[in-house]
Design an enzyme around this catalytic site. Sequence first.
Site, short mmCIF file in Angstrom:
data_model
loop_
_atom_site.label_atom_id
_atom_site.label_comp_id
_atom_site.label_asym_id
_atom_site.label_seq_id
_atom_site.Cartn_x
_atom_site.Cartn_y
_atom_site.Cartn_z
N GLY B 194 21.37 30.14 -2.41
CA GLY B 194 20.92 32.07 -2.40
C GLY B 194 22.35 32.56 -3.01
N GLU B 196 22.62 32.04 -6.60
CA GLU B 196 21.92 32.78 -7.68
C GLU B 196 21.13 34.18 -7.04
OE1 GLU B 196 21.77 29.13 -7.10
OE2 GLU B 196 23.23 29.02 -8.61
N TRP B 244 23.99 24.18 0.72
CA TRP B 244 23.14 23.76 0.77
C TRP B 244 22.69 22.81 0.32
CZ3 TRP B 244 21.69 21.02 -3.88
CH2 TRP B 244 22.33 21.32 -5.26
N ASN B 262 28.06 27.40 -6.21
CA ASN B 262 29.11 28.51 -7.45
C ASN B 262 29.48 29.72 -6.94
OD1 ASN B 262 25.58 28.36 -7.39
ND2 ASN B 262 27.29 30.06 -8.53
N ASP B 307 28.04 23.93 -8.90
CA ASP B 307 28.18 23.57 -7.00
C ASP B 307 29.02 22.47 -6.85
OD1 ASP B 307 26.68 25.76 -7.08
OD2 ASP B 307 24.62 24.60 -7.08
N ASN B 391 24.24 15.87 -9.32
CA ASN B 391 23.43 16.47 -8.66
C ASN B 391 23.36 16.38 -6.99
OD1 ASN B 391 22.29 19.10 -8.15
ND2 ASN B 391 22.36 19.97 -9.85
#
Lengths: 273, 535
Positions: B194, B196, B244, B262, B307, B391
């Site tokens: 969330g 973003e 996440w 982030n 992140d 990632n």
Amino acid sequence: MCIPLLTQSDSSSLKRRKRGKFDLWISLCLLGIWAAPAQAQNLESGEQLYRTLCARCHGMLGEGGEGPSLKRAQLLHAPDDDSLVSVIVGGIPGTGMPGSRQLRGGDGVDVAAYVRSLGQLPPETMPGDPNAGERIYRNEGNCASCHILDGEGTGIGPELSQVGQRRNLAYLRRALTDPAAEQPRLVDRYRGSLNAFLTVRIVSEYGSFEGMRVNEDAFSVQMRDLAGTIYSFDKADLISYEKALGHSLMPGYAATLSTQQVDDVVSYLMSLR
Amino acid sequence: MRLTTITLVSAILITSPVYSDVPYTALLADENNGADWLSYSGGYKSERFSPLNQITPLNVDQLKVMWAYQMQATGISGAGLQESTPVVAGDVMYLTESPSSVTALDTRTGRMLWHFVPDISNEVLNIGFPRINRGVALLDDKVYVATLDARLFALDANTGAVRWQTTVADNSLGFSLTLAPLALDGKIIVGVSGAEAGVRAFIDAYDADSGEQIWRTYTVPAPGEPGSETWQGDDWQTGGGSTWLTGSFDPELDLLYWTTGNPAPDWNGDLRPGDNLFTCSVLALDPDTGEMRWHFQYTPHDTHDWDANQIPVLVDGEFQGRERKLLALANRNAFYYLLDRETGEYLLGEEYSYQTWAEGIDDSGRPIVIPGSDPTREGNLVWPSLQGATNWFSPSYNPNTEQFFVANRRMGAIYFKADVEYRPGQPFLGGGEQALDGDQASGAVLALDGMTGAQQWEFELQTPPWSGVMATGGGLVFGSSNEGQFFALDASDGSPLWNFNTGAHIRTNPMGFAVDDNQRVAIIGGQTLFVFGLE
């Protein structure tokens, strides 16, 4: 451009299926009904939202990336403004195009207006005589030896049937005089935008091969040569493999055609809609 | 449906029990239990290492598909990507299907035992990521799944019926759950997406039996709390720091390790001056209270969406002459880090992938940032791209050889900065990127020396991958590509030994288990799960 950047054979079949629809939109386009009458401040907020939500896939300037270029007067999934808003808000199910549901309400309309502004190619004046250009295309240019146009010719390079719709004047002139400068890309949802006509040179135990890459992965590469033959190689078996970035198998016509002739051919290509 | 299930289960019961309980003690032994794969990363250390050794460099070319399972169609638009890691307990495999469904399969035949579809609306918000789910957690007789609309479900492992559900957070503010939950002793741990959308993120613990919340630890401190000095004004309220991805657990130290994402907004750092603790960090928490024991921030005041939501791998080994309990993480920011996982002390930060933003990491663990590497209004080219040098997809660690394997993205991006105002449930980004993709980018599987971060070998991929790796006791590393190949590399030198074209992009992690003592390896390509074996 009214056909998405799929593989060339895909686009030709799409074109055949949708011919009637495209013709309709071309005429609307000519009548100037196309452009959404966007307000300045809408465009600005639309641009802001575009940059944050869309640019990572469609490019900061709409030039494409993971998603197709949006610098096109005609969008396949969005023939009118309503459908553009619904594509933006709802996405295109079953594809890599996500919906931006947060844009319900006025924001989706702003983004749509901005997307339309990306696609508004200003009507460009032809620099030469399209009829003379057509003669050059058929005769001294020998273009049909490498291009299919309205079903005629040999498909070494991209199909040119509606090239005037998807490319502007500057691009077409560059395509003739400096073919390597900008090459058509194949947008792959998962791999990004790959050069669709990358020149590759391959040496294997069977000899040396030069052609355009058709596909590639970590283990194999598929290539089509100028005779149209398709080869598939296992990378492990190759003696050498060169990707000639910045090289085109299309001859540059800056030396063989006069400036006037180039302008004529460009005008002919512009008329192909 | 119920009748069919009962008939099927009892038919197989004749030969052997199809479903088995997963007590906490079994989770403690997951790493060494090659037959099962009981949690997302194959054990609390998150090694993603299958100890089985039947499949070796000598016979891997004889692998064949034992069965495949094609996923169920969904009416939820945009749910076409699959990022789930299946888990296996006894003879049952549990996997999730996007956006948040759960499927139980018979591991012998691939036949479905049950399928659970939560009632998710097509209007669900997913701001900044696709509509995916990464897998379930197992504990005792239940299967736990976290949903895109920010709920947590406990399902009966035998039938898929709902035992309880609870709302973790408000999806209309941009909260979502896509991670596989982590099951501890009597507790289920989850984190949220969330950032973003400008959420203030947290890590939650729920009672495994009742669904009651046990604790919540915010990753962005409120005024007066430790770390609040790294924020100004009200910025903390929309500070991000999402959680996440599934964390790791050390039962001996009794510490839970969880990574954070982030700060928000992503690319316009002017709107949130300061280091922005505890974003882009790893946190060590007391699993009983959620209290923070230590933290380490990888990327202070991040402006590239790097992140730290990568898998924190718990490794034990001799570091600079001393036997230590370490936490290894290959960060999105292109550096490989080792921390002391007892104290959080920074030990090592080695560049493992090309980058242009830092000269290195100083002795305290802080990056020495190269001036001018922030996003600008005109656009600024920086490596790696916002998707990072790696990632969420998992690395793998072979404890026997101390090799750390990681799938590596090699791509730069032009980063843009823009103005943005917070509006609830709206993207809160402040910029964007134009990635240098296609032929300008590539990828690789890397083998690093786990104790030094030095590269041992690389296997090059055509495009930056979105899929993880798994090493095995047989001396192999399994990995996958965007082009759709599932492949096996020789762990000693990276040479490719076998590959299979699944026919669709692969965006998930391999895992391993056994059926009747026969080793199996599984991967999802496109919408299809493939299970491979020798016999």
